[in-house]
Structures are given as C-alpha cells and as structure tokens.
Design an enzyme around this catalytic site. Structure first.
Site, mmCIF file in Angstrom:
data_model
loop_
_atom_site.group_PDB
_atom_site.id
_atom_site.type_symbol
_atom_site.label_atom_id
_atom_site.label_comp_id
_atom_site.label_asym_id
_atom_site.label_seq_id
_atom_site.Cartn_x
_atom_site.Cartn_y
_atom_site.Cartn_z
ATOM 1 N N CYS A 151 2.987 13.654 -2.083
ATOM 2 C CA CYS A 151 2.068 15.077 -2.004
ATOM 3 C C CYS A 151 2.839 16.232 -2.200
ATOM 4 O O CYS A 151 2.508 17.150 -2.718
ATOM 5 C CB CYS A 151 1.561 14.739 -0.522
ATOM 6 S SG CYS A 151 2.977 14.927 0.684
ATOM 7 N N HIS B 186 1.066 20.480 4.811
ATOM 8 C CA HIS B 186 2.416 21.318 4.600
ATOM 9 C C HIS B 186 2.160 22.565 4.071
ATOM 10 O O HIS B 186 1.197 22.689 3.470
ATOM 11 C CB HIS B 186 3.433 20.290 3.522
ATOM 12 C CG HIS B 186 3.539 19.005 3.529
ATOM 13 N ND1 HIS B 186 3.899 18.549 4.814
ATOM 14 C CD2 HIS B 186 3.171 18.180 2.593
ATOM 15 C CE1 HIS B 186 4.248 17.248 4.579
ATOM 16 N NE2 HIS B 186 3.624 16.636 3.498
HETATM 17 P P1 NAD Z 1 0.420 4.115 6.139
HETATM 18 O O1 NAD Z 1 1.253 3.519 6.884
HETATM 19 O O2 NAD Z 1 -0.758 4.920 6.676
HETATM 20 O O3 NAD Z 1 -0.325 2.695 5.571
HETATM 21 C C1 NAD Z 1 0.209 1.701 5.131
HETATM 22 C C2 NAD Z 1 -0.545 0.612 4.907
HETATM 23 O O4 NAD Z 1 0.200 -0.669 4.522
HETATM 24 C C3 NAD Z 1 -0.901 -0.055 6.477
HETATM 25 O O5 NAD Z 1 -2.201 -0.314 6.430
HETATM 26 C C4 NAD Z 1 0.109 -1.373 6.620
HETATM 27 O O6 NAD Z 1 -0.442 -2.186 7.523
HETATM 28 C C5 NAD Z 1 0.200 -1.998 5.191
HETATM 29 N N1 NAD Z 1 1.442 -2.722 5.243
HETATM 30 C C6 NAD Z 1 2.295 -2.825 5.742
HETATM 31 N N2 NAD Z 1 3.239 -3.849 5.335
HETATM 32 C C7 NAD Z 1 2.836 -3.817 3.838
HETATM 33 C C8 NAD Z 1 3.418 -4.762 2.772
HETATM 34 N N3 NAD Z 1 4.356 -5.460 2.921
HETATM 35 N N4 NAD Z 1 2.646 -4.767 1.732
HETATM 36 C C9 NAD Z 1 1.427 -4.105 1.561
HETATM 37 N N5 NAD Z 1 1.056 -3.439 2.611
HETATM 38 C C10 NAD Z 1 1.448 -3.380 3.821
HETATM 39 O O7 NAD Z 1 1.000 4.703 5.109
HETATM 40 P P2 NAD Z 1 0.698 5.810 4.064
HETATM 41 O O8 NAD Z 1 0.649 7.093 4.552
HETATM 42 O O9 NAD Z 1 -0.722 5.398 3.502
HETATM 43 O O10 NAD Z 1 1.705 5.631 2.906
HETATM 44 C C11 NAD Z 1 1.563 4.688 1.678
HETATM 45 C C12 NAD Z 1 2.497 5.403 0.751
HETATM 46 O O11 NAD Z 1 1.935 6.826 0.458
HETATM 47 C C13 NAD Z 1 3.987 5.520 1.148
HETATM 48 O O12 NAD Z 1 4.744 5.364 -0.031
HETATM 49 C C14 NAD Z 1 3.961 6.969 1.359
HETATM 50 O O13 NAD Z 1 5.284 7.651 1.339
HETATM 51 C C15 NAD Z 1 2.953 7.626 0.236
HETATM 52 N N6 NAD Z 1 2.338 8.860 0.790
HETATM 53 C C16 NAD Z 1 1.767 9.084 1.811
HETATM 54 C C17 NAD Z 1 1.339 10.261 2.236
HETATM 55 C C18 NAD Z 1 0.715 10.734 3.411
HETATM 56 O O14 NAD Z 1 0.837 11.743 3.775
HETATM 57 N N7 NAD Z 1 0.433 9.708 4.397
HETATM 58 C C19 NAD Z 1 1.055 11.194 1.170
HETATM 59 C C20 NAD Z 1 1.625 11.036 -0.048
HETATM 60 C C21 NAD Z 1 2.043 9.783 -0.268
#
Ligand code: NAD
Length: 346
Positions: A144, A223
């Site tokens: 992000c 942020h």
């Molecule tokens: P999150 O924890 O909200 O969601 C992750 C999901 O994946 C959960 O539902 C979890 O149960 C599931 N999961 C767990 N183990 C897994 C596996 N082995 N394979 C597939 N799924 C699995 O996380 P998020 O915030 O959605 O983040 C996901 C990605 O996006 C990360 O790389 C994060 O850095 C990136 N990201 C997050 C944000 C943010 O603000 N949340 C912003 C930009 C990018």
C-alpha cells in the site's frame, strides 16, 4: 478470450476486497476463494456466491467446513485446476510455500506487498510498469505504501527525467479488524534505517532515487507520508502545475484541508464513506492541496493512504497485464475504476 477465471487464495482484508473488485469486471470472474477453516469470513463468500475452497487439500480440513454448515467445494489444488490466474492474498511471508503450489499447477500468480520482490523477481503498479508485466507468468503487486508513493512520484519523474526523494511513512499500527498488533499508546520508530518502504518503489521504477524512514502510530485508519522530493534543474514546474499534474493522474484525489474542512485522516475516511464503496474504502491517494509547496527545486507534500484498499484496483489491472489482454495501463485503470463505480452504485 472468454472471461478470465481468477482464484483468490486467502480471503482476509485484501482477499475479500480483491474478490469484489474482480466480481465488478466484465472480463473476469471469481472462480473461487479459500479459507483455512470455517470462520466468520466464510459467511461473506457464501453470501456473495463465491465458490468456497479450503486453503489445504487434506480431507480432514475440508470436512471441517460442512460441520459448521458451510459448503466447501474442495481444496486449493481443485481451485487452481479450474483457474487461469491466482491472486495470493495470504498473510505475508508464506509466498515461497505457495509459489511452489502455483508452479506445479502451471497457473499464473500475483502476490501482495507482504512478500519480497525477490520471490517473483518482478513487481507491479499500474502507473509505473504495466508493460513490463505484460504476459509475465507471475508478479507481486507492491505494498500500500509503495503504491501510494508511486502514484504521485512516477508522473513527477516522467516529467523531470530524474528525482531524489526522502520520505517518512507515518504508519497505522494495525488494520481496524486486527486486535493483535500495537502500539496503542506509543510512537514506534522502525529502527531498521532506512526503512524498506521507499526503496521498494525502485522495484517498479528503478530510476527514482528514494529513501525512507518509518514510524508506527496508534491509529488504524490510514498511513500518512511526509515527502521531500528534489527536482532537477530546469524542471519548469511550479506548485500549481504539480497540482494540475496530479489532478490529471488516475487514482489521486486533491482537496484543500482548510477550505474543504478536511484537515486530518479522520475527515478523509469520513469522505471515503460518503463515496459509498464497501467497507468505506478509498482506492485513491489523498493529497492535501494546502500541504504542497515547491521551494526552489525542492518539493514538500503530505499524502494519506487507505492501506486496506489502494492496492485493490491495481490487482485487477495486474491480471489484465499478466493475461496480456490490455497493454495500455490508462485504459485498464479506466475500465477497472468505471466497473467498480457501477458495481457499488447499483
Ligand atoms: P489478513 O490476515 O487479513 O488475511 C490473510 C488471509 O489468508 C486470512 O483469511 C488467513 O486465514 C488466510 N491464510 C492463512 N494462511 C494461509 C495460507 N497458507 N494460504 C492462503 N491463505 C492463508 O492479511 P491481509 O491484510 O489481507 O494481507 C494479505 C497480503 O496483502 C499480505 O502480503 C499483506 O502484506 C498485503 N497487504 C496488506 C495490506 C493491509 O493493509 N492489510 C495492504 C497492502 C498489502
């Protein structure tokens, strides 16, 4: 080509939003979403009509879903077998393990910013390097913060031909739905100096010289970036022309903190809720007009990033790049954003 079948592996904060954005598009469809086990997020998948799969292939784990009343179609391998591309939305650092699964299924893949550039050797953000990603097997949509920095810095770089940037990321401590992180009453500097955020921009636009510091603060909603950019001599810009440049840049919103009475991230998020997208999302980067000033060749500005959603439309454009169906990033962005806008207005 028919509709692109997109698997979402990980239906959390990012996964559920990406699924909606894909569902909004005419040229792609959600072939299925995965959950690790039965939990409250399954309800949303069922309600939306997204086929629900288990993140793992073993029968024991798959059978847990039906015990809680959720119909689970199968395991991850079954989902990959019927899809053209997978968007990996698992928590960061699981990439290497998941990459092997995608490679053995012979499917195209997109990771998120929680994974390192080295995992894929290619990263993506629409305004910086859409063409470089055309027809690639796999890539990573940058974080992000990197997405936000790219949105305002890439057009500046393209005008100037070179750019030196120092910035500070004032980071939200946790997402609103995350009870496990902090700080709740402290300001926490990231002591790895410089932080990874600025240099990550160079994975999509290597010509921008950029470094960053980061601090985490007790807020969950956005942020804020505090940015100083040194422009080369003879750039021919002034504060107003920079503002016009960003006004013409997709997915950037400029408002006046004082005149529009939108002085903090709290009001920015309230404005985002007025737009009417689900979860009160703001896909655009928010720049305070009255916080932008060019002094000599040095540009100062602030911008705010809705961390849960600015990368969402980028994933849609990235699918078009990987599938080789649209080479012009501006056309893809327009198509993505118009479809999302229609989706939430009906
Ligand atoms: P999150 O924890 O909200 O969601 C992750 C999901 O994946 C959960 O539902 C979890 O149960 C599931 N999961 C767990 N183990 C897994 C596996 N082995 N394979 C597939 N799924 C699995 O996380 P998020 O915030 O959605 O983040 C996901 C990605 O996006 C990360 O790389 C994060 O850095 C990136 N990201 C997050 C944000 C943010 O603000 N949340 C912003 C930009 C990018």
């Amino acid at each position: 080509m028919g509709s692109i079948k997109v698997a979402i592996n990980g239906f959390g904060t990012i996964g559920k939003r990406v699924a909606d954005a894909i569902d909004a598009q005419e040229d792609m469809e959600v072939s299925g979403v995965t959950k690790t086990g039965p939990s409250f997020g399954c309800e949303l998948a069922i309600k939306k009509g997204f086929p629900l799969y288990c993140t793992f292939d073993d029968d024991d784990r798959i059978s847990q879903f039906s015990k809680k009343g959720y119909s689970c179609v199968g395991g991850l391998s079954d989902l990959l077998a019927i899809s053209d591309v997978v968007v990996d939305c698992s928590p960061g650092k699981l990439g290497a393990e998941n990459l092997e699964k995608y490679q053995s299924a012979g499917i195209k893949y997109i990771f998120q910013g929680g994974e390192k550039h080295e995992l894929t050797g290619l990263s993506y953000t629409s305004s910086a390097n859409h063409l470089e990603n055309l027809n690639a097997i796999g890539t990573r949509v940058v974080s992000c913060n990197t997405t936000g920095l790219s949105r305002t810095l890439v057009p500046l770089f393209e005008h100037c031909g070179s750019l030196k940037v120092e910035c500070t990321m004032i980071r939200r401590a946790a997402d609103p739905g995350d009870s496990g992180k902090g700080p709740i009453n402290a300001i926490k500097p990231v002591l790895k100096v410089p932080s990874h955020h600025g240099p990550d921009v160079m994975t999509v636009k290597p010509e921008i010289e950029i470094n960053s510091l980061a601090v985490a603060v007790p807020t969950t909603i956005m942020h804020v970036h505090s940015i100083i950019a040194d422009l080369p001599k003879g750039h021919g810009l002034d504060t107003d022309s920079i503002l016009r440049m960003w006004t013409d840049t997709p997915r950037v919103i400029i408002m006046n903190g004082l005149e529009d009475r939108i002085p903090t991230t709290a009001e920015v998020m309230e404005m985002a809720r007025d737009i009417g997208r689900k979860w009160g999302d703001l896909h655009e980067i928010f720049v305070w007009e009255d916080g932008v000033k060019l002094v000599g060749d040095r540009l100062y500005y602030f911008q705010a990033i809705h961390q849960e959603s600015d990368v969402i439309p980028e994933n849609v454009d990235c699918i078009r790049a990987l599938m080789g169906v649209e080479g012009d990033w501006r056309k893809s962005v327009l198509r993505t954003d118009e479809a999302i806008s229609r989706y939430y207005s009906t």
